[in-house]
Design a protein around this motif. Structure first.
Motif, PDB file in Angstrom:
ATOM      1  N   GLU A 161      75.362  75.933 -39.431  1.00 26.40           N
ATOM      2  CA  GLU A 161      74.057  76.524 -39.118  1.00 26.40           C
ATOM      3  C   GLU A 161      74.197  77.379 -37.866  1.00 26.40           C
ATOM      4  O   GLU A 161      74.601  76.883 -36.826  1.00 26.40           O
ATOM      5  CB  GLU A 161      73.032  75.423 -38.866  1.00 26.40           C
ATOM      6  N   GLN A 208      69.942  79.503 -39.624  1.00 27.78           N
ATOM      7  CA  GLN A 208      68.941  78.444 -39.591  1.00 27.78           C
ATOM      8  C   GLN A 208      67.590  78.944 -39.061  1.00 27.78           C
ATOM      9  O   GLN A 208      66.542  78.439 -39.457  1.00 27.78           O
ATOM     10  CB  GLN A 208      69.527  77.301 -38.748  1.00 27.78           C
ATOM     11  N   GLU A 235      70.486  70.095 -45.690  1.00 25.69           N
ATOM     12  CA  GLU A 235      71.292  69.144 -44.915  1.00 25.69           C
ATOM     13  C   GLU A 235      71.498  67.841 -45.662  1.00 25.69           C
ATOM     14  O   GLU A 235      72.543  67.212 -45.562  1.00 25.69           O
ATOM     15  CB  GLU A 235      70.619  68.866 -43.567  1.00 25.69           C
ATOM     16  N   HIS A 236      70.475  67.452 -46.442  1.00 27.71           N
ATOM     17  CA  HIS A 236      70.560  66.165 -47.140  1.00 27.71           C
ATOM     18  C   HIS A 236      71.737  66.090 -48.096  1.00 27.71           C
ATOM     19  O   HIS A 236      72.280  65.018 -48.321  1.00 27.71           O
ATOM     20  CB  HIS A 236      69.257  65.904 -47.898  1.00 27.71           C
ATOM     21  N   CYS A 269      74.598  67.795 -47.851  1.00 30.44           N
ATOM     22  CA  CYS A 269      75.893  68.150 -47.277  1.00 30.44           C
ATOM     23  C   CYS A 269      76.522  66.933 -46.613  1.00 30.44           C
ATOM     24  O   CYS A 269      75.827  66.040 -46.141  1.00 30.44           O
ATOM     25  CB  CYS A 269      75.722  69.252 -46.237  1.00 30.44           C
ATOM     26  N   ILE A 290      77.418  68.594 -41.221  1.00 30.82           N
ATOM     27  CA  ILE A 290      76.536  69.648 -40.739  1.00 30.82           C
ATOM     28  C   ILE A 290      77.002  70.057 -39.352  1.00 30.82           C
ATOM     29  O   ILE A 290      77.103  69.230 -38.451  1.00 30.82           O
ATOM     30  CB  ILE A 290      75.073  69.167 -40.692  1.00 30.82           C
ATOM     31  N   ARG A 293      76.010  72.389 -36.404  1.00 30.57           N
ATOM     32  CA  ARG A 293      74.942  73.245 -35.871  1.00 30.57           C
ATOM     33  C   ARG A 293      75.435  73.914 -34.596  1.00 30.57           C
ATOM     34  O   ARG A 293      75.799  73.243 -33.634  1.00 30.57           O
ATOM     35  CB  ARG A 293      73.700  72.404 -35.589  1.00 30.57           C
TER      36      ARG A 293
END
Lengths: 298, 260
Positions: free
Chosen positions: A17, A150, A162-163, A165, A168, A170
């Motif tokens: 992200e 993002q 995100e759920h 993957c 994550i 960032r």
């Protein structure tokens, strides 16, 4: 961070992200470089501008293994060209592709999924990515790496991505001048353990990640504790604290409301009737000697 | 053309902003001087220019250009400049004064069909490229207008994607877009459009008013960002400016001659 990039830590779907302030391009390139050393073929789907520029400075040995699928040239299918667009069914497209070279170990890199989210729906994007990861029979998909801008999407849209993957990453603005990058990483291990870390690192010209340092969240907490334990009575001109002797003396003092046997006994031992009333008439009092009830006939 | 601005953008003999995508945002200050600058700058470089005017009439641009010693009429007749007067076309379409010719079919019933519009611009650019030797330039002033007449964000982003692909990828032309964007206000769509374009472009120019309010000696702040997609850091220049009749002066923040 370097474990995930180099593949020592397995991760099925990686989501990077980024935002306007800090581009995720370099991190994506690090993934491209390291993946090209691990897998037979990288399928690189580009929906962002300058598809060729995003591969600059990557060693030519690695470039041979990267196959670009240019989705930017005709992103909306306006030109009726044969190249892919956001309307292309990526899974079907990919199935047809990988049929040519059966059972290779491949990786899929998508730069970026933001146009898919913008022009298609979020569920469609999630489905596509998860089907690419799990339902490709003709090739062995080692890893999927997606970049998402993002700040272009609502929080709940990014949360849905995100759920699904497993990692994550960032990218956040680096607060440390020594490091160029700062990332918050959430990694779901195969064992089910979830690791959450904040790390600083740098990326070399050849897209190697180095100088990975974990930013200790706890160190900021402990410094707060230290600050709070400073004695406020230390530099006063008068005395607020007591020595041990003074404390002992204070504990000896009997306060009026406290239960004390001696005093209670003294009060109880006084017998009834011993009390007397003394009356001293005031001079100004008009004292009548006569019995005021004399005239009453009872 | 303002020479100080050329200095700010590091324009040199080698660098004529070829292949660059510049986005200009205005917020609480007027950044139209940048558009006028780019128009006259590219014309003086002998580059063919396609200008889409969506916020002012042709006469306005022509008068301002004259002040900057640049003749738009001459450029137009020589074929170096193609001016698409978006507002006039839209006005005609709404009032039904004139029949929309086949050429301008992208304007339909108080709206722009962006796909058709792109095709129109594309053929214009291709024509310019054929007639002129240098790479073409496309300037749109102002993109927010399309947002206000009802184009959605995905449509607009798609439109810009195609323009960018046409102008900077197929030939090393330049693309300059202006829009209004108020970061503080509640206009979410403008903000979202700005963010989307910032991700696409290579240079952003933000013209903002002073935080402390209007001043007659300092007209605003200009923040230029060169976006990098590589390891090297993004480069940022920040300066304050004062507009005068034919010129614009730049100085570091707080260094206005009125202050010193």
């Amino acid at each position: 961070m370097d474990d995930i990039v180099s593949g020592r830590e397995k991760s099925e779907i990686v989501l990077i992200e980024d935002n306007i302030a800090q581009s995720g391009g370099p991190v994506l390139k690090s993934f491209l470089k390291s993946l090209s050393e691990r897998v037979d073929k990288i399928h690189y789907f580009v929906f962002d501008p300058y598809p060729q520029k995003t591969l600059e400075n990557i060693p030519s040995g690695c470039l041979n293994r990267i196959e670009i699928h240019d989705g930017f040239r005709d992103i909306g299918g306006w030109l009726d060209s044969s190249s892919i667009s956001v309307n292309t069914d990526l899974v079907k497209y990919f199935d047809n592709l990988s049929g040519r070279h059966a059972k290779q170990v491949v990786a899929i890199v998508i730069n970026s999924v933001s146009p898919l989210l913008l022009h298609r729906t979020v569920p469609y994007t999630c489905q596509t990515i998860s089907r690419l990861a799990r339902q490709i029979d003709t090739a062995d998909v080692e890893q999927i790496v997606c970049l998402v801008h993002q700040d272009l999407h609502d929080n709940h849209e990014v949360a849905q991505l995100e759920h699904m993957c497993s990692t994550i990453i960032r990218i956040e603005p680096s607060a440390h001048p020594q490091f160029n990058f700062c990332t918050g990483i959430l990694h779901k291990r195969v064992s089910g353990k979830i690791v959450r870390r904040l790390e600083h690192f740098n990326i070399r010209e050849n897209y190697e990640v180095y100088d990975v340092t974990e930013v200790k969240m706890s160190c900021s907490k402990s410094s707060i504790k230290e600050e709070s334990s400073i004695d406020p009575t230390a530099n006063l001109t008068f005395n607020l604290s007591l020595t041990d002797e003074e404390k002992a003396a204070r504990s000896q003092v009997k306060l009026p409301y406290m239960h004390d046997e001696n005093r209670q006994d003294a009060t109880l031992s006084k017998s009834v009737g011993e009390g007397k009333i003394f009356y001293q008439p005031d001079e100004a009092d008009d004292f009548d000697d006569d019995d005021p009830d004399d005239d009453l006939d009872i | 053309m303002f020479s100080d601005l050329n200095h700010l953008f590091a324009v040199s003999k080698e660098n004529h902003l070829q292949g660059e995508f510049v986005v200009i945002s205005n917020s609480k200050a007027d950044g139209s001087f940048l558009i006028h600058h780019f128009l006259s700058f590219f014309l003086k470089q002998n580059r063919p220019v396609c200008f889409v005017g969506l916020s002012q009439s042709y006469n306005h641009y022509s008068t301002v250009a004259q002040k900057l010693s640049c003749n738009l009429n001459a450029a137009k007749t020589s074929g170096q400049l193609v001016f698409i007067e978006g507002m006039k076309l839209l006005g005609d379409a709404v009032s039904g004064n004139s029949l929309i010719k086949g050429d301008n079919s992208f304007v339909c019933k108080a709206a722009f069909d962006l796909q058709q519009f792109f095709m129109h611009i594309k053929s214009t650019l291709e024509l310019l490229k054929m007639n002129q030797t240098q790479d073409p330039v496309l300037i749109i002033d102002n993109l927010s207008f399309l947002l206000y007449i009802g184009c959605s964000i995905p449509q607009l982003v798609m439109f810009v994607n195609y323009l960018l692909q046409k102008v900077t990828s197929q030939c090393t032309g330049s693309l300059v877009l202006a829009l209004y964007s108020d970061m503080i206000s509640v206009d979410e769509n403008s903000d979202l459009l700005w963010k989307n374009l910032s991700h696409l472009c290579s240079i952003t120019c933000q013209v903002t008013g002073l935080e402390s309010g209007y001043s007659k000696d300092v007209h605003g702040e200009l923040l230029i960002t060169w976006r990098s997609r590589d390891v090297k850091q993004t480069q940022i220049k920040k300066t304050q400016f004062k507009l005068s009749d034919k010129n614009v002066t730049f100085f570091a923040s707080g260094m206005s001659s009125a202050v010193l």
